[in-house]
Design a protein around this motif. Sequence first.
Motif, PDB file in Angstrom:
ATOM      1  N   GLU A 178       0.967  -1.327  -0.133  1.00  0.00           N
ATOM      2  CA  GLU A 178      -0.068  -0.117   0.144  1.00  0.00           C
ATOM      3  C   GLU A 178       0.744   1.331  -0.011  1.00  0.00           C
ATOM      4  O   GLU A 178       0.240   2.135  -0.293  1.00  0.00           O
ATOM      5  CB  GLU A 178      -0.970   0.136   1.208  1.00  0.00           C
ATOM      6  CG  GLU A 178      -2.103  -1.089   0.988  1.00  0.00           C
ATOM      7  CD  GLU A 178      -2.823  -1.225   2.125  1.00  0.00           C
ATOM      8  OE1 GLU A 178      -2.791  -0.220   3.180  1.00  0.00           O
ATOM      9  OE2 GLU A 178      -3.729  -2.168   2.107  1.00  0.00           O
ATOM     10  N   GLN A 179       2.020   1.310   0.606  1.00  0.00           N
ATOM     11  CA  GLN A 179       2.631   2.526   0.818  1.00  0.00           C
ATOM     12  C   GLN A 179       4.184   2.560  -0.234  1.00  0.00           C
ATOM     13  O   GLN A 179       4.550   3.619  -0.282  1.00  0.00           O
ATOM     14  CB  GLN A 179       3.407   2.737   2.095  1.00  0.00           C
ATOM     15  CG  GLN A 179       2.047   2.563   3.388  1.00  0.00           C
ATOM     16  CD  GLN A 179       1.242   3.626   2.795  1.00  0.00           C
ATOM     17  OE1 GLN A 179       1.405   4.834   2.279  1.00  0.00           O
ATOM     18  NE2 GLN A 179      -0.128   3.562   3.114  1.00  0.00           N
ATOM     19  N   LYS A 203       8.535  -4.567  -7.465  1.00  0.00           N
ATOM     20  CA  LYS A 203       7.461  -5.078  -8.016  1.00  0.00           C
ATOM     21  C   LYS A 203       7.607  -6.418  -8.887  1.00  0.00           C
ATOM     22  O   LYS A 203       6.713  -7.096  -8.973  1.00  0.00           O
ATOM     23  CB  LYS A 203       6.458  -3.813  -8.767  1.00  0.00           C
ATOM     24  CG  LYS A 203       5.777  -2.990  -7.914  1.00  0.00           C
ATOM     25  CD  LYS A 203       5.288  -1.899  -8.260  1.00  0.00           C
ATOM     26  CE  LYS A 203       3.818  -1.841  -9.134  1.00  0.00           C
ATOM     27  NZ  LYS A 203       3.548  -0.378  -9.628  1.00  0.00           N
ATOM     28  N   ARG A 204       8.638  -5.991  -9.853  1.00  0.00           N
ATOM     29  CA  ARG A 204       8.800  -7.171 -10.788  1.00  0.00           C
ATOM     30  C   ARG A 204       9.512  -8.478  -9.924  1.00  0.00           C
ATOM     31  O   ARG A 204       9.221  -9.527 -10.310  1.00  0.00           O
ATOM     32  CB  ARG A 204       9.287  -6.884 -11.999  1.00  0.00           C
ATOM     33  CG  ARG A 204       8.685  -5.983 -12.904  1.00  0.00           C
ATOM     34  CD  ARG A 204       9.403  -5.428 -14.019  1.00  0.00           C
ATOM     35  NE  ARG A 204       9.946  -6.581 -15.048  1.00  0.00           N
ATOM     36  CZ  ARG A 204      10.880  -6.417 -15.745  1.00  0.00           C
ATOM     37  NH1 ARG A 204      11.438  -5.443 -15.920  1.00  0.00           N
ATOM     38  NH2 ARG A 204      11.214  -7.474 -16.607  1.00  0.00           N
ATOM     39  N   PHE A 205      10.455  -8.002  -9.347  1.00  0.00           N
ATOM     40  CA  PHE A 205      11.311  -8.984  -8.970  1.00  0.00           C
ATOM     41  C   PHE A 205      11.431  -9.557  -7.462  1.00  0.00           C
ATOM     42  O   PHE A 205      12.214 -10.606  -7.082  1.00  0.00           O
ATOM     43  CB  PHE A 205      12.871  -8.736  -9.445  1.00  0.00           C
ATOM     44  CG  PHE A 205      12.938  -8.381 -10.700  1.00  0.00           C
ATOM     45  CD1 PHE A 205      12.766  -9.704 -11.775  1.00  0.00           C
ATOM     46  CD2 PHE A 205      13.228  -7.398 -11.478  1.00  0.00           C
ATOM     47  CE1 PHE A 205      12.877  -9.442 -13.146  1.00  0.00           C
ATOM     48  CE2 PHE A 205      13.593  -7.068 -12.733  1.00  0.00           C
ATOM     49  CZ  PHE A 205      13.142  -8.285 -13.696  1.00  0.00           C
ATOM     50  N   ASN A 206      10.863  -8.701  -6.510  1.00  0.00           N
ATOM     51  CA  ASN A 206      11.091  -9.053  -5.062  1.00  0.00           C
ATOM     52  C   ASN A 206      10.224 -10.357  -4.803  1.00  0.00           C
ATOM     53  O   ASN A 206       9.422 -10.864  -5.094  1.00  0.00           O
ATOM     54  CB  ASN A 206      10.369  -7.922  -4.468  1.00  0.00           C
ATOM     55  CG  ASN A 206      10.896  -8.169  -2.900  1.00  0.00           C
ATOM     56  OD1 ASN A 206      10.346  -8.952  -2.176  1.00  0.00           O
ATOM     57  ND2 ASN A 206      11.680  -7.161  -2.254  1.00  0.00           N
ATOM     58  N   PRO A 207      11.091 -11.406  -4.442  1.00  0.00           N
ATOM     59  CA  PRO A 207      10.659 -12.804  -4.163  1.00  0.00           C
ATOM     60  C   PRO A 207       9.796 -12.930  -3.003  1.00  0.00           C
ATOM     61  O   PRO A 207       8.991 -13.881  -2.750  1.00  0.00           O
ATOM     62  CB  PRO A 207      11.961 -13.713  -3.807  1.00  0.00           C
ATOM     63  CG  PRO A 207      13.013 -12.586  -3.319  1.00  0.00           C
ATOM     64  CD  PRO A 207      12.903 -11.292  -3.952  1.00  0.00           C
ATOM     65  N   PHE A 208       9.614 -11.759  -2.220  1.00  0.00           N
ATOM     66  CA  PHE A 208       8.910 -12.153  -0.917  1.00  0.00           C
ATOM     67  C   PHE A 208       7.516 -11.499  -0.904  1.00  0.00           C
ATOM     68  O   PHE A 208       6.501 -11.926  -0.307  1.00  0.00           O
ATOM     69  CB  PHE A 208       9.632 -11.560   0.293  1.00  0.00           C
ATOM     70  CG  PHE A 208      10.894 -12.408   0.652  1.00  0.00           C
ATOM     71  CD1 PHE A 208      10.952 -13.329   1.411  1.00  0.00           C
ATOM     72  CD2 PHE A 208      12.009 -11.828  -0.111  1.00  0.00           C
ATOM     73  CE1 PHE A 208      12.051 -14.084   1.579  1.00  0.00           C
ATOM     74  CE2 PHE A 208      13.253 -12.309   0.258  1.00  0.00           C
ATOM     75  CZ  PHE A 208      13.148 -13.625   1.202  1.00  0.00           C
ATOM     76  N   VAL A 209       7.438 -10.318  -1.702  1.00  0.00           N
ATOM     77  CA  VAL A 209       6.325  -9.614  -1.929  1.00  0.00           C
ATOM     78  C   VAL A 209       5.940  -9.164  -3.396  1.00  0.00           C
ATOM     79  O   VAL A 209       6.991  -8.177  -3.878  1.00  0.00           O
ATOM     80  CB  VAL A 209       5.993  -8.251  -0.710  1.00  0.00           C
ATOM     81  CG1 VAL A 209       4.991  -7.409  -1.076  1.00  0.00           C
ATOM     82  CG2 VAL A 209       6.144  -8.669   0.453  1.00  0.00           C
ATOM     83  N   SER A 210       5.097  -9.974  -4.131  1.00  0.00           N
ATOM     84  CA  SER A 210       5.039  -9.604  -5.558  1.00  0.00           C
ATOM     85  C   SER A 210       3.877  -8.351  -5.516  1.00  0.00           C
ATOM     86  O   SER A 210       3.126  -8.559  -4.547  1.00  0.00           O
ATOM     87  CB  SER A 210       4.410 -11.003  -5.966  1.00  0.00           C
ATOM     88  OG  SER A 210       3.200 -11.244  -5.330  1.00  0.00           O
ATOM     89  N   ALA A 211       3.991  -7.756  -6.722  1.00  0.00           N
ATOM     90  CA  ALA A 211       2.788  -6.567  -6.936  1.00  0.00           C
ATOM     91  C   ALA A 211       1.432  -7.172  -7.042  1.00  0.00           C
ATOM     92  O   ALA A 211       1.242  -8.389  -7.552  1.00  0.00           O
ATOM     93  CB  ALA A 211       3.484  -5.983  -8.107  1.00  0.00           C
TER      94      ALA A 211
END
Length: 211
Positions: A178-179, A203-211
């Motif tokens: 959200e932020q 947003k594209r690559f973070n393995p823990f929190v996807s967009a």
Amino acid sequence: MLEIVSFTLGPAQTNAYLVADPDTRDAAVIDPAWDGKRILSAAQTRGWRIAHLWYTHAHFDHIGGAAEIADALNPLPLVALHPSDHVLWRAGGGGAYFGFKIDPGPEPAIDFTHGQILRLGGSRFEVRYTPGHTPGHCVLYCADANVCFCGDLIFAGSVGRTDLPGGDWDTLEKSIREQIYTLPDETRLLSGHGEETTVGKEKRFNPFVSA
Ligand SMILES: [Zn+2]
Ligand SMILES: [Zn+2]
């Protein structure tokens, strides 16, 4: 135009950011991690006045340099922190758990609130409340400079740990979605540890929190 000087300091290799408006020479330190004298001398060399210490959160490795900076300044810099991290601040930033005892420096004088606007010369920073790593974690977003100082919320390819007291995974994930993921993709993310990244990359690559 905002100028940013970065440091990586202390036992946890924490990033501290000295930010200033070079025209008015007003400066702030975002997370005075450690070795306050190094941050101070970088400001003095440039002729900048440190009037503010802004804490993304109160962990010891993010505030360990505050006392050395404050001791050399008159008037004292104003410490700003979200009130939900006051307990952690009073507990020495949780340093005892890792075997570190710090001088926490001046008492917090300004309470961060979500949506608050901080001014530094001609630059404006928006406070965004982002709990999860700690109960009072905030990020500071400067739209004019296209940069967000995001503490231990999110890192290049990683996210803040949630296993320390007051941490909570679902809350952290919600804060990131959200932020952070609502900011423009090209926004630079300057984190509390490691290399800088951008909103679009995470947003594209973070393995823990996807967009
Ligand atoms: Zn932390
Ligand atoms: Zn940290």
